[in-house]
Design a protein around this motif. Sequence first.
Motif, PDB file in Angstrom:
ATOM      1  N   ALA A   1       0.631   7.276 -10.154  1.00  0.00           N
ATOM      2  CA  ALA A   1       1.292   6.052 -10.104  1.00  0.00           C
ATOM      3  C   ALA A   1       1.113   5.287  -8.746  1.00  0.00           C
ATOM      4  O   ALA A   1       1.106   6.112  -7.513  1.00  0.00           O
ATOM      5  N   VAL A   2       0.857   4.244  -8.683  1.00  0.00           N
ATOM      6  CA  VAL A   2       0.605   3.439  -7.169  1.00  0.00           C
ATOM      7  C   VAL A   2       1.536   1.998  -7.487  1.00  0.00           C
ATOM      8  O   VAL A   2       1.604   1.249  -8.383  1.00  0.00           O
ATOM      9  N   THR A   3       2.214   1.792  -6.394  1.00  0.00           N
ATOM     10  CA  THR A   3       3.117   0.444  -6.318  1.00  0.00           C
ATOM     11  C   THR A   3       2.153   0.051  -5.019  1.00  0.00           C
ATOM     12  O   THR A   3       2.116   0.209  -3.886  1.00  0.00           O
ATOM     13  N   LEU A   4       1.776  -1.393  -5.197  1.00  0.00           N
ATOM     14  CA  LEU A   4       1.084  -2.120  -4.182  1.00  0.00           C
ATOM     15  C   LEU A   4       2.386  -2.808  -3.291  1.00  0.00           C
ATOM     16  O   LEU A   4       3.060  -3.520  -3.972  1.00  0.00           O
ATOM     17  N   THR A   5       2.132  -2.871  -2.196  1.00  0.00           N
ATOM     18  CA  THR A   5       3.150  -3.578  -1.296  1.00  0.00           C
ATOM     19  C   THR A   5       2.551  -4.544  -0.267  1.00  0.00           C
ATOM     20  O   THR A   5       1.420  -4.430   0.033  1.00  0.00           O
ATOM     21  N   SER A   6       3.389  -5.399   0.165  1.00  0.00           N
ATOM     22  CA  SER A   6       2.944  -6.308   1.301  1.00  0.00           C
ATOM     23  C   SER A   6       2.313  -5.735   2.607  1.00  0.00           C
ATOM     24  O   SER A   6       1.548  -6.326   3.029  1.00  0.00           O
ATOM     25  N   ASN A   7       2.898  -4.499   2.777  1.00  0.00           N
ATOM     26  CA  ASN A   7       2.376  -3.842   4.184  1.00  0.00           C
ATOM     27  C   ASN A   7       2.600  -2.356   4.076  1.00  0.00           C
ATOM     28  O   ASN A   7       3.499  -1.981   3.020  1.00  0.00           O
TER      29      ASN A   7
ATOM     30  N   ALA B   1       3.832   9.164  -0.997  1.00  0.00           N
ATOM     31  CA  ALA B   1       2.726   8.948   0.158  1.00  0.00           C
ATOM     32  C   ALA B   1       2.609   7.537   0.505  1.00  0.00           C
ATOM     33  O   ALA B   1       2.273   6.865  -0.508  1.00  0.00           O
ATOM     34  N   CYS B   2       3.022   7.051   1.635  1.00  0.00           N
ATOM     35  CA  CYS B   2       2.831   5.423   1.760  1.00  0.00           C
ATOM     36  C   CYS B   2       1.955   5.295   2.607  1.00  0.00           C
ATOM     37  O   CYS B   2       1.691   5.686   3.732  1.00  0.00           O
ATOM     38  N   VAL B   3       0.948   4.435   2.391  1.00  0.00           N
ATOM     39  CA  VAL B   3      -0.186   4.007   2.982  1.00  0.00           C
ATOM     40  C   VAL B   3      -0.388   2.661   3.428  1.00  0.00           C
ATOM     41  O   VAL B   3       0.277   1.816   2.846  1.00  0.00           O
ATOM     42  N   SER B   4      -0.875   2.419   4.584  1.00  0.00           N
ATOM     43  CA  SER B   4      -1.306   0.989   4.969  1.00  0.00           C
ATOM     44  C   SER B   4      -2.617   0.676   4.715  1.00  0.00           C
ATOM     45  O   SER B   4      -3.530   1.432   4.737  1.00  0.00           O
ATOM     46  N   LEU B   5      -2.989  -0.549   4.454  1.00  0.00           N
ATOM     47  CA  LEU B   5      -4.165  -1.121   4.003  1.00  0.00           C
ATOM     48  C   LEU B   5      -4.571  -2.290   4.898  1.00  0.00           C
ATOM     49  O   LEU B   5      -5.177  -3.216   4.850  1.00  0.00           O
TER      50      LEU B   5
ATOM     51  N   LEU C   1      -9.464   1.871   4.851  1.00  0.00           N
ATOM     52  CA  LEU C   1      -9.713   0.744   3.557  1.00  0.00           C
ATOM     53  C   LEU C   1      -8.703  -0.302   4.077  1.00  0.00           C
ATOM     54  O   LEU C   1      -7.623  -0.304   3.789  1.00  0.00           O
ATOM     55  N   GLY C   2      -9.188  -1.252   4.511  1.00  0.00           N
ATOM     56  CA  GLY C   2      -8.633  -2.458   5.093  1.00  0.00           C
ATOM     57  C   GLY C   2      -8.780  -3.761   4.278  1.00  0.00           C
ATOM     58  O   GLY C   2      -9.839  -3.723   3.666  1.00  0.00           O
ATOM     59  N   ILE C   3      -7.602  -4.442   3.871  1.00  0.00           N
ATOM     60  CA  ILE C   3      -7.773  -5.580   3.310  1.00  0.00           C
ATOM     61  C   ILE C   3      -7.161  -6.708   3.842  1.00  0.00           C
ATOM     62  O   ILE C   3      -6.921  -7.768   3.104  1.00  0.00           O
ATOM     63  N   GLY C   4      -6.706  -6.477   4.953  1.00  0.00           N
ATOM     64  CA  GLY C   4      -6.209  -7.708   5.894  1.00  0.00           C
ATOM     65  C   GLY C   4      -4.798  -7.130   6.130  1.00  0.00           C
ATOM     66  O   GLY C   4      -4.321  -6.767   7.223  1.00  0.00           O
ATOM     67  N   GLU C   5      -3.897  -7.176   5.012  1.00  0.00           N
ATOM     68  CA  GLU C   5      -2.516  -6.857   5.437  1.00  0.00           C
ATOM     69  C   GLU C   5      -2.074  -6.404   3.911  1.00  0.00           C
ATOM     70  O   GLU C   5      -2.574  -6.987   3.034  1.00  0.00           O
ATOM     71  N   GLY C   6      -1.457  -5.228   3.865  1.00  0.00           N
ATOM     72  CA  GLY C   6      -1.134  -4.499   2.494  1.00  0.00           C
ATOM     73  C   GLY C   6      -0.736  -3.029   2.713  1.00  0.00           C
ATOM     74  O   GLY C   6      -0.884  -2.472   3.703  1.00  0.00           O
ATOM     75  N   GLY C   7      -0.009  -2.550   1.678  1.00  0.00           N
ATOM     76  CA  GLY C   7       0.156  -1.059   1.626  1.00  0.00           C
ATOM     77  C   GLY C   7       0.179  -0.550   0.306  1.00  0.00           C
ATOM     78  O   GLY C   7       0.075  -1.571  -0.671  1.00  0.00           O
TER      79      GLY C   7
ATOM     80  N   GLY D   1      13.006  -7.579  -3.143  1.00  0.00           N
ATOM     81  CA  GLY D   1      12.737  -8.644  -2.457  1.00  0.00           C
ATOM     82  C   GLY D   1      11.325  -9.057  -3.167  1.00  0.00           C
ATOM     83  O   GLY D   1      10.788  -8.800  -4.191  1.00  0.00           O
ATOM     84  N   ASN D   2      10.599  -9.970  -2.475  1.00  0.00           N
ATOM     85  CA  ASN D   2       9.296 -10.345  -2.544  1.00  0.00           C
ATOM     86  C   ASN D   2       8.219  -9.632  -1.493  1.00  0.00           C
ATOM     87  O   ASN D   2       7.932  -9.919  -0.528  1.00  0.00           O
ATOM     88  N   TYR D   3       7.697  -8.560  -2.152  1.00  0.00           N
ATOM     89  CA  TYR D   3       6.882  -7.519  -1.204  1.00  0.00           C
ATOM     90  C   TYR D   3       5.515  -7.227  -1.935  1.00  0.00           C
ATOM     91  O   TYR D   3       4.832  -6.402  -1.709  1.00  0.00           O
TER      92      TYR D   3
END
Length: 360
Positions: free
Chosen positions: A54-60, A177-181, A187-193, A226-228
């Motif tokens: 399971a993965v939840t994408l977040t704004s950072n 496990a919370c990761v930054s993107l 694995l960078g996408i500009g901003e995300g998590g 919220g809006n994440y």
Amino acid sequence: MQNETIKVLVPKLPEVGAVLPYLKRIDTTRIYSNYGPLNSEFLSRLRELTGAKAVTLTSNGTTAIELALRVRAAPGRRYCLMPSFTFIASAHAVCNAGLLPALVDVSAETLTLTPEIAEAALESFDERPAAVLVVSAFGAPPDLAAWAAFEARHDVPVVFDAAAAVTAISGVGTQPACVSLHATKVLGIGEGGAILSNDTALNERTTAMTGFGFLGAERVSAIRGGNYRISEYTAAVGLAAMDALPARMEQLKSLTQAYRKRLDGKAVRFQNGVGDQWVTMTLNVIVPENTEQDTIDRLNAAKVEWRHWWGLGCHRHPAFADVPRADLSGTDALARRVIGLPFHDGLTEENLDRIAKCLP
């Protein structure tokens, strides 16, 4: 050239040509946000990369920690046990989750909070913590099994701040496990998590929290959120970054080995496994005691940028100077000795030689 400053970090995201095919798909679907098809495809590829069900994408990445703590923290408790030696975003996420950071020391060997340190620290505070935030050091894989055993023994929920470790994570369980993107990550996408776990119920809640808590009935806010979310444009960059990831990881491994070759026989040491078992975008060396200032002076004189990427500990920041803490003498002794070196694809052989000459 010798008189040019060697930069410490130069991020690189996918170029326009690599992203363009995905952007054209957005033009076709005219879906720009709200869990669109590129978002779903990026989620699928993250699951494949990390092995998480399971993965939840977040704004950072900071938001990822906040949401995971809001779901997992034990109700009615105030503290979140966490290392002082971490990037300050970790402490902000704890506060945003409605908890109070309770700062503890780290291992000088791993640069991380260990279950043994956490168990000893439980006696330092006047009440049981709501959660423990375990921080991965600069992309090293956390000891998932040891922390699962800790949670089972002490009934204290564990959340991992694995900000830079998305390519090192495997075998994730119910502890998220919370990761930054961010652009500065492998694995960078500009901003995300993202929040990675095998707990589908947690994933359902954290995903709903990224979209105003809509859960079940359409447009009914069942839980506070919220809006994440990330947009389809961000997902497009993420998919292009996924395409380039194998080559990028090989490049980072090669650069680490180039450093290892030059520093062989010197007194500095690397983190265990870096460049072999895992890769990072922020390569650090740990210098011997009482050599840090001389090392920094030589780097400055040679026009080599360097960083204390995590500063000297959260307790050194005015915003967190008054939070509860255990003995932090280990952090005070260690933090100055962890020095981030230049690490990017613009480094030349001459650059690497110049950097190596500065290190003890």
